[in-house]
Motif scaffolding. Structure first.
Motif, PDB file in Angstrom:
ATOM      1  N   ILE A 163       0.657  -0.840  -0.239  1.00 58.10           N
ATOM      2  CA  ILE A 163       0.224  -0.222   0.273  1.00 58.10           C
ATOM      3  C   ILE A 163       1.423   1.407  -0.411  1.00 58.10           C
ATOM      4  O   ILE A 163       1.994   1.388   0.644  1.00 58.10           O
ATOM      5  N   ALA A 164       0.608   1.888  -0.730  1.00 58.21           N
ATOM      6  CA  ALA A 164       1.577   3.101  -1.184  1.00 58.21           C
ATOM      7  C   ALA A 164       0.893   4.644  -1.467  1.00 58.21           C
ATOM      8  O   ALA A 164      -0.498   4.343  -1.761  1.00 58.21           O
ATOM      9  N   SER A 165       1.167   5.653  -0.883  1.00 51.27           N
ATOM     10  CA  SER A 165       0.216   6.747  -0.568  1.00 51.27           C
ATOM     11  C   SER A 165       1.424   7.905  -1.246  1.00 51.27           C
ATOM     12  O   SER A 165       2.368   7.718  -0.747  1.00 51.27           O
ATOM     13  N   ASP A 166       0.560   8.869  -1.784  1.00 51.81           N
ATOM     14  CA  ASP A 166       1.942  10.615  -1.805  1.00 51.81           C
ATOM     15  C   ASP A 166       0.239  11.419  -1.932  1.00 51.81           C
ATOM     16  O   ASP A 166      -0.892  11.358  -2.008  1.00 51.81           O
ATOM     17  N   LYS A 167       0.841  12.741  -1.491  1.00 53.17           N
ATOM     18  CA  LYS A 167       0.296  13.855  -1.703  1.00 53.17           C
ATOM     19  C   LYS A 167       0.525  14.754  -2.545  1.00 53.17           C
ATOM     20  O   LYS A 167       1.497  14.140  -3.604  1.00 53.17           O
ATOM     21  N   GLY A 168      -0.283  15.836  -2.643  1.00 49.72           N
ATOM     22  CA  GLY A 168      -0.102  16.679  -3.833  1.00 49.72           C
ATOM     23  C   GLY A 168      -0.916  16.301  -4.728  1.00 49.72           C
ATOM     24  O   GLY A 168      -0.191  18.003  -5.777  1.00 49.72           O
ATOM     25  N   PHE A 169      -1.532  16.182  -5.429  1.00 52.21           N
ATOM     26  CA  PHE A 169      -2.328  15.874  -6.069  1.00 52.21           C
ATOM     27  C   PHE A 169      -3.901  17.275  -6.015  1.00 52.21           C
ATOM     28  O   PHE A 169      -4.329  17.509  -4.901  1.00 52.21           O
ATOM     29  N   CYS A 170      -4.350  17.372  -7.375  1.00 47.73           N
ATOM     30  CA  CYS A 170      -5.950  17.679  -7.641  1.00 47.73           C
ATOM     31  C   CYS A 170      -6.664  17.408  -8.713  1.00 47.73           C
ATOM     32  O   CYS A 170      -5.766  16.384  -9.225  1.00 47.73           O
ATOM     33  N   SER A 171      -7.637  18.175  -8.528  1.00 52.50           N
ATOM     34  CA  SER A 171      -8.571  16.832  -9.628  1.00 52.50           C
ATOM     35  C   SER A 171      -9.452  18.734 -10.459  1.00 52.50           C
ATOM     36  O   SER A 171      -9.622  19.186 -10.241  1.00 52.50           O
ATOM     37  N   ILE A 172      -9.486  18.029 -11.620  1.00 49.00           N
ATOM     38  CA  ILE A 172     -10.265  19.122 -12.474  1.00 49.00           C
ATOM     39  C   ILE A 172     -11.839  17.878 -12.823  1.00 49.00           C
ATOM     40  O   ILE A 172     -12.064  17.120 -13.430  1.00 49.00           O
ATOM     41  N   TYR A 173     -12.842  18.522 -12.462  1.00 51.11           N
ATOM     42  CA  TYR A 173     -14.219  17.858 -12.792  1.00 51.11           C
ATOM     43  C   TYR A 173     -14.685  18.274 -13.716  1.00 51.11           C
ATOM     44  O   TYR A 173     -15.280  19.391 -13.547  1.00 51.11           O
ATOM     45  N   ILE A 174     -14.976  17.825 -15.076  1.00 55.37           N
ATOM     46  CA  ILE A 174     -15.769  18.513 -15.867  1.00 55.37           C
ATOM     47  C   ILE A 174     -17.058  17.898 -16.461  1.00 55.37           C
ATOM     48  O   ILE A 174     -16.950  16.504 -16.379  1.00 55.37           O
ATOM     49  N   SER A 175     -18.073  18.386 -16.254  1.00 58.89           N
ATOM     50  CA  SER A 175     -19.276  17.458 -16.469  1.00 58.89           C
ATOM     51  C   SER A 175     -20.058  18.038 -17.735  1.00 58.89           C
ATOM     52  O   SER A 175     -20.684  19.463 -17.500  1.00 58.89           O
ATOM     53  N   LYS A 176     -20.119  17.576 -18.467  1.00 64.85           N
ATOM     54  CA  LYS A 176     -20.693  17.633 -19.920  1.00 64.85           C
ATOM     55  C   LYS A 176     -22.704  16.851 -20.348  1.00 64.85           C
ATOM     56  O   LYS A 176     -21.721  15.928 -20.595  1.00 64.85           O
ATOM     57  N   TYR A 177     -23.512  17.051 -20.642  1.00 62.25           N
ATOM     58  CA  TYR A 177     -24.227  16.542 -20.877  1.00 62.25           C
ATOM     59  C   TYR A 177     -23.628  15.841 -22.524  1.00 62.25           C
ATOM     60  O   TYR A 177     -24.295  16.177 -22.869  1.00 62.25           O
ATOM     61  N   LEU A 178     -24.431  14.227 -22.670  1.00 59.87           N
ATOM     62  CA  LEU A 178     -23.852  14.097 -23.902  1.00 59.87           C
ATOM     63  C   LEU A 178     -22.454  14.111 -23.876  1.00 59.87           C
ATOM     64  O   LEU A 178     -22.113  13.699 -24.930  1.00 59.87           O
ATOM     65  N   MET A 179     -21.841  13.634 -23.376  1.00 53.69           N
ATOM     66  CA  MET A 179     -20.433  13.863 -24.034  1.00 53.69           C
ATOM     67  C   MET A 179     -19.871  12.690 -24.367  1.00 53.69           C
ATOM     68  O   MET A 179     -19.018  12.585 -25.477  1.00 53.69           O
ATOM     69  N   ASN A 180     -20.294  11.364 -24.115  1.00 54.67           N
ATOM     70  CA  ASN A 180     -19.469  10.385 -24.342  1.00 54.67           C
ATOM     71  C   ASN A 180     -20.341   9.866 -25.717  1.00 54.67           C
ATOM     72  O   ASN A 180     -19.477   9.965 -26.764  1.00 54.67           O
ATOM     73  N   ARG A 181     -20.897  10.821 -26.079  1.00 54.29           N
ATOM     74  CA  ARG A 181     -21.343  11.142 -27.872  1.00 54.29           C
ATOM     75  C   ARG A 181     -21.001  12.207 -28.878  1.00 54.29           C
ATOM     76  O   ARG A 181     -20.608  12.130 -29.862  1.00 54.29           O
ATOM     77  N   GLU A 182     -19.849  12.828 -28.231  1.00 57.05           N
ATOM     78  CA  GLU A 182     -19.002  13.478 -28.860  1.00 57.05           C
ATOM     79  C   GLU A 182     -17.721  13.473 -28.896  1.00 57.05           C
ATOM     80  O   GLU A 182     -17.020  13.205 -28.164  1.00 57.05           O
ATOM     81  N   VAL A 183     -17.376  13.295 -30.463  1.00 60.24           N
ATOM     82  CA  VAL A 183     -15.822  13.114 -31.030  1.00 60.24           C
ATOM     83  C   VAL A 183     -15.215  14.235 -30.585  1.00 60.24           C
ATOM     84  O   VAL A 183     -15.277  15.290 -31.553  1.00 60.24           O
ATOM     85  N   GLY A 184     -14.281  13.527 -30.345  1.00 64.59           N
ATOM     86  CA  GLY A 184     -12.787  14.644 -30.347  1.00 64.59           C
ATOM     87  C   GLY A 184     -12.528  15.442 -28.373  1.00 64.59           C
ATOM     88  O   GLY A 184     -12.167  16.171 -28.773  1.00 64.59           O
ATOM     89  N   PHE A 185     -14.039  14.839 -28.023  1.00 68.98           N
ATOM     90  CA  PHE A 185     -14.360  15.511 -26.744  1.00 68.98           C
ATOM     91  C   PHE A 185     -12.544  15.432 -26.130  1.00 68.98           C
ATOM     92  O   PHE A 185     -12.218  16.703 -25.911  1.00 68.98           O
ATOM     93  N   GLY A 186     -12.074  14.011 -25.803  1.00 70.23           N
ATOM     94  CA  GLY A 186     -10.561  14.164 -25.067  1.00 70.23           C
ATOM     95  C   GLY A 186      -9.500  14.677 -25.665  1.00 70.23           C
ATOM     96  O   GLY A 186      -9.243  15.172 -24.752  1.00 70.23           O
ATOM     97  N   ARG A 187      -9.651  14.361 -26.944  1.00 71.62           N
ATOM     98  CA  ARG A 187      -8.527  15.173 -28.041  1.00 71.62           C
ATOM     99  C   ARG A 187      -8.460  17.065 -28.026  1.00 71.62           C
ATOM    100  O   ARG A 187      -7.380  17.177 -27.144  1.00 71.62           O
ATOM    101  N   LYS A 188      -9.620  17.275 -27.397  1.00 70.75           N
ATOM    102  CA  LYS A 188      -9.604  18.738 -26.811  1.00 70.75           C
ATOM    103  C   LYS A 188      -9.006  19.016 -25.639  1.00 70.75           C
ATOM    104  O   LYS A 188      -8.752  20.140 -25.348  1.00 70.75           O
TER     105      LYS A 188
END
Length: 448
Positions: free
Chosen positions: A301-326
């Motif tokens: 079991i290992a652990s490390d500090k110093g992280f952050c998260s960026i949460y992005i929400s968008k309705y129907l994101m899964n149908r949008e081609v190229g969303f991840g690339r952008k």
């Protein structure tokens, strides 16, 4: 043949260097010795590498650095005096260091790299001189002459494939080769360093190049432990672990071995043995391709500090081609790398090391993600810790995630996010930074 690497704590004083010498000569198979720069002699001491960085920074600010230079030379001189090594080696080290300190500073990164690398380079010369003074056939070998050529890439240095063939000639040298770790040369002859603790990487590269039977990595602990002993008292020692398991644990906070160091040895199928310079009879931890899963689903079991998260929400994101690339191209423009991207059909979370962004950069990234992706919501959460639960046995064991989640719940640790790698060798929990130790204790109690 064995390649053997010693860390900074193993080379911090004359007394430690005597231990190194006895370990090397006790086994005739130990032919290539990779050395770090002198480390700390005690908890209040300063590593030579840190002194070199401070010297470079002062020079770049046009400030005086003579006091630091003399302190660095004195570290080598004290070892030489303690071991009665001929004084001419210190004159060589002084000349080399001064030449680097007062070299061209037009490329600041190259200037700092060259100075940082001198810690290992000069220590290799000192170690070779000590071996010779003891009547042992030994020679310092410069990485440039040996053919350790590295990529010239911004932010990341790795060995070029053709280096392995050149370095293989080290196998045919007589006596003991003393080789400085941590750096290589570009094809233009410029010094570039690996990331900190990069001497582990050098040792692994040389082991692969000479087709060593073993790569021994000597440090200051008897073995790799199942959890950080500074968090949990007297944790279980790991006797055998796979490359993949060790890589996951090293990434997530295990400092006993650099997380990139295993790749060359893994590809060459060379076992890696973590040993203790101060207790060389201890068997240590063996890192191998495959092991018998006899200890349950979790090995560490290992652990490390110093992280952050960026949460992005968008309705129907899964149908949008190229969303991840952008999305990722925006991070790329600001030189920000991500660690994990757990996602759902309408949302995605980017986990990254928060020291990559200052407040201004973060604001710009959030603005662009919101406007260019037409996101419904973009939320940044700071000061997260990642807890990694690792074990090859998890692939064949039902209920491991449930056990981990229940242990955290019982300890009243809120899980911000769960992510499991596709290899099923590890699962990762994100928690608030202040809950890190409590989470580690809960998981260790559950599995060990």
């Amino acid at each position: 043949m064995k390649v053997i690497k010693f860390g900074g704590s193993s080379l911090a004083s004359g007394e430690q260097l005597k231990k190194v010498f006895n370990i090397v000569i006790s086994d005739s198979e130990r032919k290539i010795v990779v050395v770090s720069a002198p480390g700390k002699r005690n908890s209040d001491d300063i590593k030579v590498t840190d002194l070199l960085i401070a010297t470079a920074e002062r020079q770049l600010r046009n400030e005086k650095s003579e006091e630091l230079i003399e302190e660095i030379i004195a570290r080598y001189a004290s070892i030489a005096e303690e071991l009665s090594i001929p004084a001419d080696i210190i004159a060589t080290i002084r000349e080399d260091l001064l030449a680097l300190v007062y070299a061209d500073q037009s490329d600041e990164k190259r200037y700092i790299d060259a100075l940082k690398a001198s810690g290992e380079d000069n220590n290799a010369k000192l170690v070779a001189a000590f071996f010779q003074s003891q009547g042992v056939e030994a020679e310092y070998v410069c990485p440039k002459q040996a053919g350790l050529i590295v990529t010239d890439e911004e932010g990341y240095t790795s060995v070029l494939p053709e280096s392995y063939e050149r370095l293989s000639a080290l196998r045919d040298r007589k006596g003991i080769v003393v080789f400085p770790g941590f750096f290589g040369y570009t094809e233009d002859g410029e010094v570039l360093t690996f990331s900190r603790s990069g001497s582990d990487i050098t040792g692994s590269i040389l082991a692969a190049a000479v087709k060593a039977d073993f790569y021994e990595n000597f440090t200051d602990v008897d073995a790799v432990y199942s959890v950080n002993p500074n968090v949990v008292s007297n944790p279980k020692e790991i006797r055998e672990i796979t490359y993949r398991e060790m890589r996951e644990l090293s990434y997530a906070g295990f400092t006993v071995l650099h997380d990139e160091a295993l790749i060359p040895a893994f590809r060459a199928g060379i076992p890696v043995n973590i040993r203790n310079t101060n207790n060389p009879t201890a068997p240590g931890t063996l890192i191998v391709n495959k092991r018998n899963n006899t200890n349950g689903p979790v090995i560490g079991i290992a652990s490390d500090k110093g992280f952050c998260s960026i949460y992005i929400s968008k309705y129907l994101m899964n149908r949008e081609v190229g969303f991840g690339r952008k999305m990722l191209s925006i991070l790329e423009e600001y030189g920000v790398a991500y660690e994990h991207t757990p996602s759902g059909i309408d949302d995605v979370t980017l986990i990254l090391r928060q020291d990559q962004m200052n407040a201004e950069t973060e604001e710009k990234i959030v603005q662009r993600l919101t406007e260019e992706l037409h996101a419904d919501e973009v939320i940044v959460e700071h000061n997260l810790a990642l807890i990694m639960v690792v074990g090859e046995g998890m692939r064949h064991n039902v209920g491991t995630t449930a056990r981990a989640a229940k242990a955290l719940a019982d300890a009243k640790v809120n899980i911000e996010m769960i992510n499991q790698g596709s290899s099923e060798v590890s699962m990762m929990f994100a928690v608030k930074g202040e809950s890190e130790d409590k989470a580690v204790h809960a998981l260790y109690h559950e599995f060990f």
